[in-house]
Scaffold this motif. Structure first.
Motif, PDB file in Angstrom:
ATOM      1  N   SER A   1       0.861  -1.303  -0.110  1.00  0.00           N
ATOM      2  CA  SER A   1       0.046  -0.035  -0.015  1.00  0.00           C
ATOM      3  C   SER A   1       0.926   1.236  -0.010  1.00  0.00           C
ATOM      4  O   SER A   1       0.561   2.437  -0.576  1.00  0.00           O
ATOM      5  CB  SER A   1      -1.032  -0.203   1.391  1.00  0.00           C
ATOM      6  OG  SER A   1      -1.651  -1.029   1.165  1.00  0.00           O
ATOM      7  N   PHE A   2       2.139   1.268   0.752  1.00  0.00           N
ATOM      8  CA  PHE A   2       2.883   2.382   0.833  1.00  0.00           C
ATOM      9  C   PHE A   2       3.468   2.588  -0.381  1.00  0.00           C
ATOM     10  O   PHE A   2       3.745   3.758  -0.990  1.00  0.00           O
ATOM     11  CB  PHE A   2       3.804   2.150   1.919  1.00  0.00           C
ATOM     12  CG  PHE A   2       5.063   3.015   1.945  1.00  0.00           C
ATOM     13  CD1 PHE A   2       4.621   4.348   2.591  1.00  0.00           C
ATOM     14  CD2 PHE A   2       6.206   3.077   1.680  1.00  0.00           C
ATOM     15  CE1 PHE A   2       5.709   5.427   2.786  1.00  0.00           C
ATOM     16  CE2 PHE A   2       7.247   4.191   1.621  1.00  0.00           C
ATOM     17  CZ  PHE A   2       6.800   5.116   2.312  1.00  0.00           C
TER      18      PHE A   2
ATOM     19  N   PHE B   1       2.231   1.783  -3.414  1.00  0.00           N
ATOM     20  CA  PHE B   1       1.431   2.095  -4.229  1.00  0.00           C
ATOM     21  C   PHE B   1       1.038   3.542  -4.301  1.00  0.00           C
ATOM     22  O   PHE B   1       0.995   4.483  -5.094  1.00  0.00           O
ATOM     23  CB  PHE B   1       0.135   1.326  -4.197  1.00  0.00           C
ATOM     24  CG  PHE B   1      -1.054   1.735  -5.111  1.00  0.00           C
ATOM     25  CD1 PHE B   1      -0.956   1.083  -6.247  1.00  0.00           C
ATOM     26  CD2 PHE B   1      -2.081   2.482  -4.793  1.00  0.00           C
ATOM     27  CE1 PHE B   1      -2.141   1.196  -7.152  1.00  0.00           C
ATOM     28  CE2 PHE B   1      -3.185   2.749  -5.679  1.00  0.00           C
ATOM     29  CZ  PHE B   1      -3.126   2.250  -6.864  1.00  0.00           C
ATOM     30  N   VAL B   2       0.805   4.209  -3.261  1.00  0.00           N
ATOM     31  CA  VAL B   2       0.837   5.489  -2.758  1.00  0.00           C
ATOM     32  C   VAL B   2       1.886   6.357  -3.328  1.00  0.00           C
ATOM     33  O   VAL B   2       1.718   7.319  -4.071  1.00  0.00           O
ATOM     34  CB  VAL B   2       0.311   5.790  -1.126  1.00  0.00           C
ATOM     35  CG1 VAL B   2       0.406   7.223  -0.985  1.00  0.00           C
ATOM     36  CG2 VAL B   2      -0.930   5.321  -0.857  1.00  0.00           C
TER      37      VAL B   2
ATOM     38  N   GLY C   1       2.148   6.546  -7.033  1.00  0.00           N
ATOM     39  CA  GLY C   1       0.987   7.621  -7.319  1.00  0.00           C
ATOM     40  C   GLY C   1       1.491   9.058  -7.049  1.00  0.00           C
ATOM     41  O   GLY C   1       1.375   9.857  -8.097  1.00  0.00           O
ATOM     42  N   LEU C   2       2.166   9.114  -5.992  1.00  0.00           N
ATOM     43  CA  LEU C   2       2.675  10.492  -5.912  1.00  0.00           C
ATOM     44  C   LEU C   2       4.018  10.890  -6.734  1.00  0.00           C
ATOM     45  O   LEU C   2       4.026  12.010  -7.052  1.00  0.00           O
ATOM     46  CB  LEU C   2       3.171  10.594  -4.319  1.00  0.00           C
ATOM     47  CG  LEU C   2       2.151  10.778  -3.492  1.00  0.00           C
ATOM     48  CD1 LEU C   2       2.750  10.696  -1.910  1.00  0.00           C
ATOM     49  CD2 LEU C   2       1.196  11.678  -3.549  1.00  0.00           C
TER      50      LEU C   2
ATOM     51  N   ALA D   1       3.823   1.719  -9.095  1.00  0.00           N
ATOM     52  CA  ALA D   1       2.388   1.742  -8.584  1.00  0.00           C
ATOM     53  C   ALA D   1       1.927   0.602  -8.985  1.00  0.00           C
ATOM     54  O   ALA D   1       0.848  -0.280  -8.210  1.00  0.00           O
ATOM     55  CB  ALA D   1       1.656   2.837  -8.916  1.00  0.00           C
TER      56      ALA D   1
END
Length: 73
Positions: free
Chosen positions: A9-10, A12-13, A16-17, A35
């Motif tokens: 999850s980290f 993936f975020v 995205g950033l 991602a």
């Protein structure tokens, strides 16, 4: 297993950033790859490995086309 899901999850975020904050197509493409791999790793942890494999193939193929097009401009 919870640590693996949180790590994915980290990532993936973070990917995205990286896509949203970098104007360079090289960094944007790298963020998309991070991602998509993190999202597919998260799907593998849920037990849908075939869907994850298909998504990796489709996403990486599409991202390769977009990356080559943006770099050629």
């Amino acid at each position: 297993m919870i640590k693996f899901v949180l790590f994915m999850s980290f990532c993936f975020v973070l990917g995205g950033l990286a896509v949203a904050s970098n104007p360079s197509p090289y960094c944007g493409a790298l963020g998309l790859v991070v991602a998509s791999i993190a999202g597919c790793g998260w799907l593998v942890s849920l037990g849908v490995s075939f869907v994850s494999l298909v998504l990796v193939i489709v996403y990486l193929g599409g991202m390769l086309v977009v990356f080559v097009y943006s770099v050629s401009l």
